[in-house]
Write an enzyme that holds these catalytic residues in place. Structure first.
Site, PDB file in Angstrom:
ATOM      1  N   THR A  96       0.847  -1.201   0.000  1.00  0.00           N
ATOM      2  CA  THR A  96       0.000   0.000   0.000  1.00  0.00           C
ATOM      3  C   THR A  96       0.878   1.246   0.000  1.00  0.00           C
ATOM      4  OG1 THR A  96      -1.754  -1.145   1.192  1.00  0.00           O
ATOM      5  CG2 THR A  96      -1.757   1.255   1.332  1.00  0.00           C
ATOM      6  N   SER A 149       2.062   5.117  -2.294  1.00  0.00           N
ATOM      7  CA  SER A 149       2.297   5.637  -3.641  1.00  0.00           C
ATOM      8  C   SER A 149       3.340   4.804  -4.394  1.00  0.00           C
ATOM      9  CB  SER A 149       2.736   7.102  -3.560  1.00  0.00           C
ATOM     10  OG  SER A 149       3.877   7.246  -2.740  1.00  0.00           O
ATOM     11  N   ALA A 162       7.810   1.568   2.188  1.00  0.00           N
ATOM     12  CA  ALA A 162       8.121   1.797   3.608  1.00  0.00           C
ATOM     13  C   ALA A 162       8.315   3.289   3.833  1.00  0.00           C
ATOM     14  CB  ALA A 162       9.380   1.042   4.015  1.00  0.00           C
ATOM     15  N   ASP A 163       8.173   3.675   5.078  1.00  0.00           N
ATOM     16  CA  ASP A 163       8.413   5.083   5.442  1.00  0.00           C
ATOM     17  C   ASP A 163       9.858   5.320   5.827  1.00  0.00           C
ATOM     18  OD1 ASP A 163       5.626   6.028   5.216  1.00  0.00           O
ATOM     19  OD2 ASP A 163       5.308   4.505   6.743  1.00  0.00           O
ATOM     20  N   GLU A 181      -0.553  -4.965   6.260  1.00  0.00           N
ATOM     21  CA  GLU A 181       0.770  -5.098   5.629  1.00  0.00           C
ATOM     22  C   GLU A 181       1.638  -6.074   6.401  1.00  0.00           C
ATOM     23  OE1 GLU A 181       1.337  -0.714   3.547  1.00  0.00           O
ATOM     24  OE2 GLU A 181       1.805  -0.933   5.663  1.00  0.00           O
TER      25      GLU A 181
HETATM   26  O1  LIG Z   1       3.399   1.702   5.089  1.00  0.00           O
HETATM   27  C1  LIG Z   1       2.794   2.179   4.184  1.00  0.00           C
HETATM   28  C2  LIG Z   1       1.315   2.287   4.159  1.00  0.00           C
HETATM   29  O2  LIG Z   1       0.765   1.884   5.390  1.00  0.00           O
HETATM   30  C3  LIG Z   1       3.525   2.672   2.981  1.00  0.00           C
HETATM   31  O3  LIG Z   1       4.236   1.617   2.433  1.00  0.00           O
HETATM   32  C4  LIG Z   1       4.445   3.757   3.395  1.00  0.00           C
HETATM   33  O4  LIG Z   1       3.685   4.780   4.024  1.00  0.00           O
HETATM   34  C5  LIG Z   1       5.211   4.345   2.210  1.00  0.00           C
HETATM   35  O5  LIG Z   1       4.315   4.997   1.362  1.00  0.00           O
HETATM   36  P1  LIG Z   1       4.806   5.767   0.062  1.00  0.00           P
HETATM   37  O6  LIG Z   1       5.275   4.725  -0.892  1.00  0.00           O
HETATM   38  O7  LIG Z   1       3.581   6.508  -0.408  1.00  0.00           O
HETATM   39  O8  LIG Z   1       5.901   6.711   0.485  1.00  0.00           O
END
Ligand SMILES: O=C(CO)[C@H](O)[C@H](O)COP(=O)(O)O
Length: 255
Positions: free
Chosen positions: A41, A43, A98-99, A118
């Site tokens: 999940t 972008s 991931a963040d 996740e």
């Molecule tokens: O953990 C997540 C969602 O729960 C996403 O993988 C994480 O927030 C990264 O998102 P993005 O690819 O939009 O930067």
């Protein structure tokens, strides 16, 4: 310890979206016919879904298990065949964003609010590959607030317990309820999310265990021992492997 990063492509400067696409494209090379695939999940994961859909349209046969309603909708729109984890409880590979990612491939996830599903999907997968742009790589996790999924019942008591548990580990900082406008953000599982700005987290396992011991905490966004590789797009695309001994523990194990 890390495997040696592989320089797969020399890079000119790419914009943020393009970096996500590059990481997603490299991850697609790990997907083969017949795979049962966990689909993340966010972008970056969305870019992966778009590329995966193109492959499916030209004959790739996979079955996907989405980690959120949002991802399920995108897959449905683009024609990626889906199952549920109930129907398909063992997966070959999960690809997710991931963040934050540290050098041991411990992750902070949950910026998009999907951390519980996740983590369940990643834990049901033989392998998890994280895809990200290089801005997500950090030496020590904690710049990004740690998402903690909690039961709405007794929210205030859980907030106090979270702050106290963190304090016992020498961590402090704002713990805020994630909002959507004037209402609490509600996860796919019907829970709330606390975003904990503890700063640098030197002992992720200790924090993981302390949070799991709080009854109102459903799950937290520290992913320990789940990612087997990270595909990082920046100046080129690098694959970083987690050197982990077979049978080593994840954040679901008690220390
Ligand atoms: O953990 C997540 C969602 O729960 C996403 O993988 C994480 O927030 C990264 O998102 P993005 O690819 O939009 O930067």
């Amino acid at each position: 310890m890390l495997g040696a990063p592989k320089q797969a492509k020399s890079g000119a400067s790419m914009d943020a979206r393009q970096l996500k696409v590059e990481a997603a494209r490299a991850a697609l090379a790990h997907v083969s016919d017949g795979m049962r695939l966990g689909i993340g999940t966010g972008s970056t994961a969305d870019e992966f879904v778009r590329l995966l859909a193109e492959k499916v349209a030209t004959g790739l046969t996979i079955i996907g298990v989405p980690t959120s309603e949002r991802t399920a909708i995108l897959c449905g729109e683009l024609g990626v065949p889906l199952s549920t984890l109930q129907e398909t409880p063992e997966l070959d590979l999960t690809i997710d964003g991931a963040d934050e990612i540290d050098p041991e491939l411990t992750l902070i996830k949950g910026g998009g609010g999907a951390l519980l599903r996740e983590k369940i999907v990643a834990a049901a997968s033989a392998r998890m590959i994280v895809i990200a742009d290089r801005s997500k790589m950090v030496e020590t996790l904690g710049r990004f607030p740690l998402p903690i999924e909690v039961n709405p019942f007794g929210l205030r008591a859980t907030e106090i317990a979270v702050a106290a548990a963190a304090g016992r580990l020498g961590l402090s900082g704002l713990v805020t309820l994630r909002m959507t406008g004037s209402q609490p953000f509600v996860t796919d599982g019907g829970h709330f999310i606390l975003d904990a700005s503890f700063g640098r987290i030197p002992d992720t396992r200790a924090l993981s265990n302390a949070l799991h011991a709080i009854p109102g905490v459903v799950e937290h966004g520290l992913f320990i021992g789940l990612a087997s590789a990270a595909i990082i797009a920046g100046d080129g695309v690098q694959t970083v492997h987690a050197a982990r001994k077979p049978g080593s523990s994840t954040d679901h194990d008690v220390a």
